[in-house]
Motif scaffolding. Structure first.
Motif, PDB file in Angstrom:
ATOM      1  N   MET A 379       0.826  -1.212   0.000  1.00  0.00           N
ATOM      2  CA  MET A 379       0.000   0.000   0.000  1.00  0.00           C
ATOM      3  C   MET A 379       0.861   1.264   0.000  1.00  0.00           C
ATOM      4  SD  MET A 379      -3.157  -0.811  -0.257  1.00  0.00           S
ATOM      5  CE  MET A 379      -2.563  -2.074  -1.383  1.00  0.00           C
ATOM      6  N   ASN A 380       1.960   1.242   0.734  1.00  0.00           N
ATOM      7  CA  ASN A 380       2.866   2.396   0.724  1.00  0.00           C
ATOM      8  C   ASN A 380       3.407   2.652  -0.679  1.00  0.00           C
ATOM      9  OD1 ASN A 380       2.602   3.024   3.415  1.00  0.00           O
ATOM     10  ND2 ASN A 380       4.470   1.989   4.056  1.00  0.00           N
ATOM     11  N   TRP A 381       3.748   1.574  -1.371  1.00  0.00           N
ATOM     12  CA  TRP A 381       4.248   1.698  -2.744  1.00  0.00           C
ATOM     13  C   TRP A 381       3.182   2.330  -3.631  1.00  0.00           C
ATOM     14  CZ3 TRP A 381       6.963  -2.959  -5.601  1.00  0.00           C
ATOM     15  CH2 TRP A 381       7.270  -2.589  -6.906  1.00  0.00           C
ATOM     16  N   LEU A 382       1.954   1.848  -3.535  1.00  0.00           N
ATOM     17  CA  LEU A 382       0.880   2.417  -4.363  1.00  0.00           C
ATOM     18  C   LEU A 382       0.652   3.888  -4.039  1.00  0.00           C
ATOM     19  CD1 LEU A 382      -1.765  -0.447  -4.514  1.00  0.00           C
ATOM     20  CD2 LEU A 382      -0.375   0.439  -6.392  1.00  0.00           C
ATOM     21  N   ASN A 383       0.724   4.241  -2.755  1.00  0.00           N
ATOM     22  CA  ASN A 383       0.554   5.640  -2.377  1.00  0.00           C
ATOM     23  C   ASN A 383       1.689   6.491  -2.921  1.00  0.00           C
ATOM     24  OD1 ASN A 383      -1.679   6.565  -0.245  1.00  0.00           O
ATOM     25  ND2 ASN A 383      -1.295   4.391   0.023  1.00  0.00           N
ATOM     26  N   ALA A 384       2.921   6.001  -2.805  1.00  0.00           N
ATOM     27  CA  ALA A 384       4.068   6.757  -3.306  1.00  0.00           C
ATOM     28  C   ALA A 384       3.965   6.955  -4.815  1.00  0.00           C
ATOM     29  CB  ALA A 384       5.369   6.042  -2.945  1.00  0.00           C
ATOM     30  N   LEU A 385       3.565   5.903  -5.527  1.00  0.00           N
ATOM     31  CA  LEU A 385       3.437   6.002  -6.982  1.00  0.00           C
ATOM     32  C   LEU A 385       2.360   7.010  -7.368  1.00  0.00           C
ATOM     33  CD1 LEU A 385       4.553   4.770  -9.621  1.00  0.00           C
ATOM     34  CD2 LEU A 385       2.693   3.106  -9.513  1.00  0.00           C
ATOM     35  N   ALA A 386       1.242   6.988  -6.632  1.00  0.00           N
ATOM     36  CA  ALA A 386       0.151   7.923  -6.929  1.00  0.00           C
ATOM     37  C   ALA A 386       0.551   9.366  -6.650  1.00  0.00           C
ATOM     38  CB  ALA A 386      -1.082   7.547  -6.112  1.00  0.00           C
ATOM     39  N   LEU A 387       1.417   9.566  -5.654  1.00  0.00           N
ATOM     40  CA  LEU A 387       1.833  10.918  -5.292  1.00  0.00           C
ATOM     41  C   LEU A 387       2.946  11.452  -6.191  1.00  0.00           C
ATOM     42  CD1 LEU A 387       1.795  10.569  -1.399  1.00  0.00           C
ATOM     43  CD2 LEU A 387       0.296  12.037  -2.752  1.00  0.00           C
ATOM     44  N   VAL A 390       6.204  13.320 -11.337  1.00  0.00           N
ATOM     45  CA  VAL A 390       7.078  13.292 -12.513  1.00  0.00           C
ATOM     46  C   VAL A 390       6.469  12.335 -13.534  1.00  0.00           C
ATOM     47  CG1 VAL A 390       9.161  13.856 -11.239  1.00  0.00           C
ATOM     48  CG2 VAL A 390       8.485  11.454 -11.468  1.00  0.00           C
ATOM     49  N   PRO A 391       6.840  12.436 -14.799  1.00  0.00           N
ATOM     50  CA  PRO A 391       6.306  11.510 -15.806  1.00  0.00           C
ATOM     51  C   PRO A 391       6.637  10.060 -15.466  1.00  0.00           C
ATOM     52  CG  PRO A 391       7.377  13.386 -16.859  1.00  0.00           C
ATOM     53  CD  PRO A 391       7.699  13.479 -15.401  1.00  0.00           C
ATOM     54  N   LYS A 392       5.652   9.182 -15.673  1.00  0.00           N
ATOM     55  CA  LYS A 392       5.813   7.753 -15.404  1.00  0.00           C
ATOM     56  C   LYS A 392       5.413   6.992 -16.665  1.00  0.00           C
ATOM     57  CE  LYS A 392       3.066   8.642 -12.067  1.00  0.00           C
ATOM     58  NZ  LYS A 392       2.083   8.628 -10.975  1.00  0.00           N
ATOM     59  N   ILE A 393       6.336   6.219 -17.200  1.00  0.00           N
ATOM     60  CA  ILE A 393       6.088   5.453 -18.433  1.00  0.00           C
ATOM     61  C   ILE A 393       6.346   3.982 -18.130  1.00  0.00           C
ATOM     62  CG2 ILE A 393       6.718   5.140 -20.847  1.00  0.00           C
ATOM     63  CD1 ILE A 393       7.822   8.042 -20.760  1.00  0.00           C
ATOM     64  N   SER A 394       5.333   3.155 -18.346  1.00  0.00           N
ATOM     65  CA  SER A 394       5.421   1.735 -18.028  1.00  0.00           C
ATOM     66  C   SER A 394       5.428   0.908 -19.309  1.00  0.00           C
ATOM     67  CB  SER A 394       4.242   1.320 -17.140  1.00  0.00           C
ATOM     68  OG  SER A 394       4.305  -0.043 -16.801  1.00  0.00           O
ATOM     69  N   LYS A 399       5.001 -10.950 -18.434  1.00  0.00           N
ATOM     70  CA  LYS A 399       3.868 -11.161 -17.536  1.00  0.00           C
ATOM     71  C   LYS A 399       3.688  -9.993 -16.568  1.00  0.00           C
ATOM     72  CE  LYS A 399       6.927 -13.856 -14.566  1.00  0.00           C
ATOM     73  NZ  LYS A 399       8.110 -13.567 -15.374  1.00  0.00           N
ATOM     74  N   SER A 400       2.435  -9.760 -16.201  1.00  0.00           N
ATOM     75  CA  SER A 400       2.101  -8.787 -15.162  1.00  0.00           C
ATOM     76  C   SER A 400       0.791  -9.221 -14.527  1.00  0.00           C
ATOM     77  CB  SER A 400       1.981  -7.370 -15.741  1.00  0.00           C
ATOM     78  OG  SER A 400       1.870  -6.418 -14.707  1.00  0.00           O
ATOM     79  N   TYR A 401       0.869  -9.674 -13.278  1.00  0.00           N
ATOM     80  CA  TYR A 401      -0.287 -10.310 -12.633  1.00  0.00           C
ATOM     81  C   TYR A 401      -0.647  -9.633 -11.313  1.00  0.00           C
ATOM     82  CZ  TYR A 401       0.935 -14.224 -15.761  1.00  0.00           C
ATOM     83  OH  TYR A 401       1.234 -15.003 -16.855  1.00  0.00           O
ATOM     84  N   GLY A 402      -1.935  -9.706 -10.996  1.00  0.00           N
ATOM     85  CA  GLY A 402      -2.431  -9.326  -9.679  1.00  0.00           C
ATOM     86  C   GLY A 402      -2.397  -7.839  -9.403  1.00  0.00           C
ATOM     87  N   LEU A 403      -2.468  -7.503  -8.115  1.00  0.00           N
ATOM     88  CA  LEU A 403      -2.427  -6.095  -7.720  1.00  0.00           C
ATOM     89  C   LEU A 403      -1.111  -5.452  -8.141  1.00  0.00           C
ATOM     90  CD1 LEU A 403      -3.832  -3.754  -6.218  1.00  0.00           C
ATOM     91  CD2 LEU A 403      -2.636  -4.521  -4.138  1.00  0.00           C
ATOM     92  N   ALA A 404      -0.063  -6.249  -8.248  1.00  0.00           N
ATOM     93  CA  ALA A 404       1.238  -5.709  -8.647  1.00  0.00           C
ATOM     94  C   ALA A 404       1.203  -5.071 -10.034  1.00  0.00           C
ATOM     95  CB  ALA A 404       2.302  -6.804  -8.601  1.00  0.00           C
ATOM     96  N   VAL A 405       0.190  -5.390 -10.836  1.00  0.00           N
ATOM     97  CA  VAL A 405      -0.007  -4.686 -12.109  1.00  0.00           C
ATOM     98  C   VAL A 405      -0.034  -3.181 -11.846  1.00  0.00           C
ATOM     99  CG1 VAL A 405      -1.659  -4.231 -13.964  1.00  0.00           C
ATOM    100  CG2 VAL A 405      -1.201  -6.592 -13.251  1.00  0.00           C
ATOM    101  N   GLY A 410       0.517  -0.175 -14.185  1.00  0.00           N
ATOM    102  CA  GLY A 410      -0.683  -0.503 -14.933  1.00  0.00           C
ATOM    103  C   GLY A 410      -1.927   0.101 -14.325  1.00  0.00           C
ATOM    104  N   SER A 411      -3.072  -0.097 -14.972  1.00  0.00           N
ATOM    105  CA  SER A 411      -4.354   0.448 -14.484  1.00  0.00           C
ATOM    106  C   SER A 411      -4.295   1.958 -14.318  1.00  0.00           C
ATOM    107  CB  SER A 411      -4.761  -0.213 -13.161  1.00  0.00           C
ATOM    108  OG  SER A 411      -4.915  -1.596 -13.310  1.00  0.00           O
ATOM    109  N   ASN A 412      -3.665   2.633 -15.279  1.00  0.00           N
ATOM    110  CA  ASN A 412      -3.559   4.092 -15.278  1.00  0.00           C
ATOM    111  C   ASN A 412      -2.737   4.645 -14.121  1.00  0.00           C
ATOM    112  OD1 ASN A 412      -5.134   4.519 -17.637  1.00  0.00           O
ATOM    113  ND2 ASN A 412      -7.012   4.228 -16.447  1.00  0.00           N
ATOM    114  N   ASN A 413      -1.903   3.813 -13.513  1.00  0.00           N
ATOM    115  CA  ASN A 413      -0.997   4.307 -12.473  1.00  0.00           C
ATOM    116  C   ASN A 413       0.282   4.886 -13.062  1.00  0.00           C
ATOM    117  OD1 ASN A 413      -2.840   3.549 -10.584  1.00  0.00           O
ATOM    118  ND2 ASN A 413      -1.449   2.282  -9.394  1.00  0.00           N
ATOM    119  N   ALA A 414       0.406   4.841 -14.371  1.00  0.00           N
ATOM    120  CA  ALA A 414       1.480   5.541 -15.083  1.00  0.00           C
ATOM    121  C   ALA A 414       0.841   6.469 -16.107  1.00  0.00           C
ATOM    122  CB  ALA A 414       2.409   4.551 -15.776  1.00  0.00           C
TER     123      ALA A 414
END
Length: 511
Positions: A379-387, A390-394, A399-405, A410-414
């Motif tokens: 959850m800390n990682w997801l919060n840090a990524l959302a905050l 800077v530009p984020k390009i994924s 493979k990319s599975y589960g919440l780790a996507v 993924g899922s518009n987090n970049a």
């Protein structure tokens, strides 16, 4: 000559202040194959650029004034590759570079000047810790610690640290707070010395066990890099700072692209196995995507399932976060979460775009993972990524599975997501899904297994993801470098001059 007496006295005092701990102690430093505090500054900084601050400082105790030239810490300002930098170099030949009210004030001054005027600070650590009896008693301890912001880290300007000997007390604190920390092998980074540990706990421990380079590069992650010599450590600091802006309110420098950089991407298919179950080393992919010889890995020995580091693409500084199937199949463990978060914080603080290279089977599960508090770290990682602003390009490679996507953009987090035509995205590895949902194995019933696999693999391809615009592009792996070059130009943040909002600049320094 006018003022002859004044000139003579000044030169005498200056000579004494520069004498450090004396010829005998300096000879022992040289015999040990190390540089002394002033030689370290001379090697780090451009020749003739160093301007010292606090040269004539000494201990506050009258009986120690003559034996404490510069009070054991050399501080000031100079240039590294033409760019202004502040430096504090601990002089172990003067009372073990122990911290006192006077030299703590010297450190605070150069830190504050650098923060106010916008340039990095380098801490060259080697210290026995606090000086006694100078700080004993209420007056002493409050005198040293009367600045409530002494250990506050807002990342307005980059900090780099070298652990170049035994580091205890403040030398440890500043190394732990730095954005980049390099250790010379044979050094020790710890709260207190083995002697004090033995007195407090009755346990005997040596320097290497207590705070050696293997501990901090492989287990704690507090050190980004370990090297063999002082010179290598100083060169690593120089290289690290070359990717950084001078301060948080400017974009990182852009440099010339080395000849032959584009050609490196042509053989990228030779690295990637055609069979999804086979592994490869993602660092070889990074080397072909980045400008030639520009990749600078950080915390390479720590949490090896995830690669983090600085690089350049088309001359621009970028931060790379990449899953590495070569270790544990790329499964993300608790340490990898901490590693990702600390790197995201750094990139966001210094306006460095982030490139995520994705090939992960999900989070490492099990009793040990839960003991390591992995749900909170995820959850800390997801919060840090959302905050991150800077530009984020994924780039989803395989493979990319589960919440780790989501953790990998993924899922518009970049801001932009592209997929290689080899990408596969789903809640779970289809092979695991067959076992969970259908309870069937290939060995038991090949026909039923194949049918179940077809069902579980439905809508998982790169083109399926692109059909819902979950990937803005499907690309040939050989196009990755060119795609990133063009996309980084798109996301130059023209309205802000390449400056982010720094929403992570005061994230806790430890992890």
């Amino acid at each position: 000559m006018k003022f002859e007496d004044k000139i003579s006295e000044h030169e005498k005092r200056k000579s004494h202040a520069l004498s450090m701990g004396g010829d005998e102690k300096l000879a022992r430093v040289k015999a040990a194959g190390k540089l002394n505090a002033r030689e370290r500054i001379g090697y780090l900084m451009d020749e003739g650029s160093f301007l010292e601050s606090g040269l004539f400082a000494t201990s506050m105790l009258p009986e120690d004034r003559d034996s404490t030239p510069a009070d054991g810490k050399v501080a000031g300002f100079g240039k590294i590759k033409g760019r202004m930098t502040a430096v504090v170099s601990n002089d172990f030949t003067v009372k073990g570079a122990s911290s006192s009210p006077v030299n703590s004030n010297k450190m605070e001054h150069v830190k504050n000047v650098a923060a106010k005027n916008g340039f990095p600070v380098v801490f060259l650590g080697e210290s026995t810790g606090a000086r006694m009896p100078d700080i004993m008693g209420a007056k002493g301890i409050i005198g040293v610690n009367n600045n409530p912001r002494q250990y506050m880290r807002l990342r307005t300007n980059p900090w780099a640290a070298g652990v170049l000997g035994y580091c205890f007390g403040s030398a440890t604190w500043y190394s732990a707070m730095a954005d980049f920390t390099v250790m010379r092998k044979g050094s020790c980074l710890a709260v207190s010395s083995p002697r004090l540990v033995a007195m407090a706990t009755k346990a005997k421990v040596d320097y290497e066990e207590l705070g050696g380079w293997r501990l901090h590069t492989e287990i704690t992650g507090l050190a980004d890099l370990a090297v063999d010599t002082d010179e290598e450590a100083l060169e690593a600091i120089q290289r690290y700072l070359s990717y950084m802006p001078q301060h948080a309110n400017e974009a990182p420098p852009r440099v010339a692209v080395p000849e032959g950089s584009d050609a490196l991407a042509e053989d990228i298919l030779e690295i990637i196995p055609e069979t999804s179950g086979k592994t490869y080393d993602v660092r070889k992919v990074i080397e072909r995507v980045a400008d030639k010889d520009s990749f600078f890995p950080l915390k390479a020995r720590f949490a090896k399932t995830l690669v983090t580091g600085l690089a350049r693409i088309d001359g621009r500084s970028v931060g790379i976060i990449a899953n590495n199937p070569y270790f544990k199949g790329g499964a993300i463990d608790a340490d990898a979460c901490d590693k990702a978060i600390s790197f995201l914080v750094q990139c966001d603080s210094y306006n460095i775009p982030i490139v995520l290279l994705v090939d992960q089977p999900g989070f490492l599960i099990g009793e040990e993972a839960e003991k390591r508090r992995i749900p909170g770290k995820v959850m800390n990682w997801l919060n840090a990524l959302a905050l991150c602003t800077v530009p984020k390009i994924s780039i989803i490679m395989r493979k990319s599975y589960g919440l780790a996507v989501r953790n990998m953009g993924g899922s518009n987090n970049a801001d932009e997501v592209a997929a290689w035509w080899s990408a596969e995205v789903s809640f779970m590895d289809p092979r695991s899904g067959v076992s969970v949902v259908h309870g069937v194995s290939y060995d038991e019933n090949p026909e039923a297994y194949a049918q179940a696999m077809e069902e579980m693999s439905r809508d998982t391809s790169a083109y399926d993801l692109a059909s819902i615009n979950g990937a803005r592009a499907v690309i040939d792996p050989r196009e990755t470098r060119q795609y990133l070059k063009q996309m980084l130009e798109v996301y130059e943040c023209g309205l802000s001059g390449g400056i982010g909002k720094h929403m992570l600049h005061n994230w806790p320094t430890g992890f």
